[in-house]
Design an enzyme around this catalytic site. Structure first.
Site, PDB file in Angstrom:
ATOM      1  N   ASP A  58      -8.115  -6.961  -0.416  1.00  0.00           N
ATOM      2  CA  ASP A  58      -7.366  -7.068   0.842  1.00  0.00           C
ATOM      3  C   ASP A  58      -8.231  -6.487   1.927  1.00  0.00           C
ATOM      4  OD1 ASP A  58      -6.803  -4.111   0.096  1.00  0.00           O
ATOM      5  OD2 ASP A  58      -6.053  -4.305   2.136  1.00  0.00           O
ATOM      6  N   ASP A  62       0.864  -1.162   0.000  1.00  0.00           N
ATOM      7  CA  ASP A  62       0.000   0.000   0.000  1.00  0.00           C
ATOM      8  C   ASP A  62       0.917   1.233   0.000  1.00  0.00           C
ATOM      9  OD1 ASP A  62      -2.107   1.689   0.291  1.00  0.00           O
ATOM     10  OD2 ASP A  62      -2.784   0.887   2.213  1.00  0.00           O
TER      11      ASP A  62
END
Lengths: 379, 379
Positions: free
Chosen positions: B274, B95
């Protein structure tokens, strides 16, 4: 099935260290052995799969006081005993709860009948007597069960220590009586180990050892040591007890200890050990390794990408680096607690297996003298 | 080595659900896929061995914000990247840190250049810019790296959402420029995924999707959903984005979600998901199973000795009982956190693998309609 049996294989040259095999209905235990502590039916932060594959545990402990409070005997009986409940299918030993009642519970009151205490969880009142503790251990179903004893603090005055020891002896008779009156619950044999007390008085320890030896139990335990007395005193009383307790039965030194304590204990003739140290200290970031003691939080490990313990045949300790484990501790990651616990337990099991090999090979004494210095050093 | 490649194998009958294979330099990922979150380089309470053997994870996440603060890029570079540091040798996605900067850090200040923020750990000041975030992700070395974006809260007013989206687009250009100017550090290819923003405004989402699609990236992500808006709205915007984002590239819906959210997302054409839900909720005793949702702390499981999830091909979930897992939670044992995390992650991975099989078999739509009801029910 069959009562616990001990085959004494070898006694080391120039030492009282022994190698043997204990056979129980849940399998064999090669001695000397260290037993990981699984207080409430779980060795903290470690799966039963990891205990077998990575740690090589041969027997684990459960605790009567904790298991009685949670999940309770009703659930354990419904499960078919602790082995079925926690799915550990190798031998289990349960502590009697005596030590916990004295150290954890509130407002405990000791009488001839037993001990009234309040739960450390909810303050509820309970009575532990030799009979009730045998009944609870029947419900738990461990292969080795311990007598209900009083463990006096260190130091204790002579009169208190003597009265406490005599009470422990009377309670022991009641334990054996109760056990004789109650059948095994789950089709395998449970074996009662009596516990030597007598604080730090030679005549009391001697008397207690002789009384315990006279019971001709499957194995014998030494309690009331490693409770704050100097290390040398612990070794002296261990030696005294080992000289009296029968050679042909396993000897269990309760609650001991550091890696060097264990090596000294083996040297004095002890076959079995248990201690929360590898798991508890592991969770605090203190690692016992084949190279010495590590505080894994120390900045010096931040970029050390060597394995956690290059000398230990344990997959996670070979797979992960010191730098990664340090990072996990600094970042408060749960995985750190697991990896440190596996490292320490695996090291303890490796240590006693090494000692066993050196006893059999005949060089235990010289190996021990050198290795005690290695395991003690701070890295 | 080679850039990420996506092979679209099948699109389901009567649905936009797809089955495909993503190929990276660390191996293949079968889609649709769920990616366990390993924020600081560890999927909480689970070993990398368990992630492979029990969970069947094909790719895990790391987080740039957390890894930048601890252990820091210096340690990660010395290790040779995150794969070497945490010993996860399958694909990793990081991320960008944008979301964490906006949700975790204190006193963040957004400017054209980037975001000034204070660490949630020690209050120290840092600047994240598109350039610095690309540099950090180079040091971490994930196979898939995310663009630095601003994730506006829900609800956001139109003008704010529009300005924020435009800033995210300008930052995206700078991310691509920086990446073009900096080589891969560890000998394998890193692939940048841009992120669609635009809050809950159709014209903005459409414009953002078109801009993102024009970059012809290896894969595309949808951000700014699952931030508090109603579920139906999340599905509507997911559908809108999937219709514009190119079919021949994987589509990643960030931070989603419940098992039923994931099934709906797959139905709409999403390939990658996710979420911290399986691990976080697991640590709170909420289990996702093939039979429905379980609060394992509930008294009703105290004597239920059936496996944690009889329908799940996951060893620990077959080996341990609901009663034992409940006991671990009630007694605050760390092992409970591990077993619940493995159960939930294993279930999520099983769920996407099942979806994949039904897409290929051609009965995804009818299977999903029935199974959404199963996974939603409270046991």
């Amino acid at each position: 099935m069959a009562s616990l049996h001990f085959d004494l294989e070898t006694t080391a040259a120039g030492s009282k260290a022994r190698a043997g095999v204990i056979t129980t209905d849940h399998g064999k235990i090669h001695t000397p052995i260290f037993m990981p502590v699984g207080t409430v039916g779980s060795v903290k932060a470690v799966t039963q799969q990891q205990l077998k594959q990575d740690v090589n545990a041969q027997i684990i402990l459960g605790n009567t006081y904790h298991l009685y409070l949670r999940p309770g005997t009703e659930v354990l009986e419904a499960a078919g005993g602790l082995h079925k409940f926690n799915r550990w299918d190798r031998p289990i030993l349960t502590d009697s709860g005596g030590y916990q009642v004295f150290s954890l519970a509130a407002n405990r009151k000791i009488k001839e009948e037993g001990v009234m205490f309040q739960s450390h969880i909810d303050g509820s009142r309970h009575l532990f007597s030799p009979e009730s503790v045998m009944d609870i251990q029947r419900s738990i179903g461990a292969d080795i069960i311990m007598a209900f004893d009083e463990c006096p603090p260190y130091p204790s005055d002579y009169n208190y220590a003597k009265k406490s020891m005599e009470l422990t002896h009377r309670w022991l008779d009641r334990c054996f009586d109760r056990l004789a009156d109650t059948p095994d619950k789950y089709g395998y044999t449970q074996n009662l180990f009596p516990i030597v007390q007598g604080s730090t008085y030679k005549d009391l320890r001697t008397a207690s050892c002789e009384y315990i030896a006279s019971k001709n139990a499957a194995g014998n335990a030494i309690g009331g040591l490693s409770v704050g007395e100097p290390e040398e005193m612990m070794y002296d009383f261990t030696a005294l007890c080992c000289d009296i307790l029968p050679k042909e039965k396993p000897r269990y030194l309760m609650g001991v200890g550091t890696p060097w304590n264990i090596l000294e204990g083996i040297d004095l003739g002890i076959d079995m050990f248990d201690c929360v140290m590898p798991t508890r200290n592991g969770r605090n970031g203190m690692l016992f390794t084949t190279q010495g003691v590590i505080n894994i939080r120390n900045k010096k490990w931040a970029s050390d990408f060597s394995p956690i313990d290059p000398g230990l045949p344990c997959e996670p300790s070979q797979y992960y680096s010191k730098a990664y484990l340090r990072h996990l501790f600094v970042a408060d990651e749960l995985l750190g607690l697991t990896l440190a616990s596996i490292q320490n337990l695996s090291f303890y099991l490796w240590l006693v297996a090494e000692a066993r090999q050196h006893i059999i090979a005949g060089d235990f004494k010289s190996w021990k003298a050198g290795f005690v210095e290695v395991v003690k050093q701070r890295l």
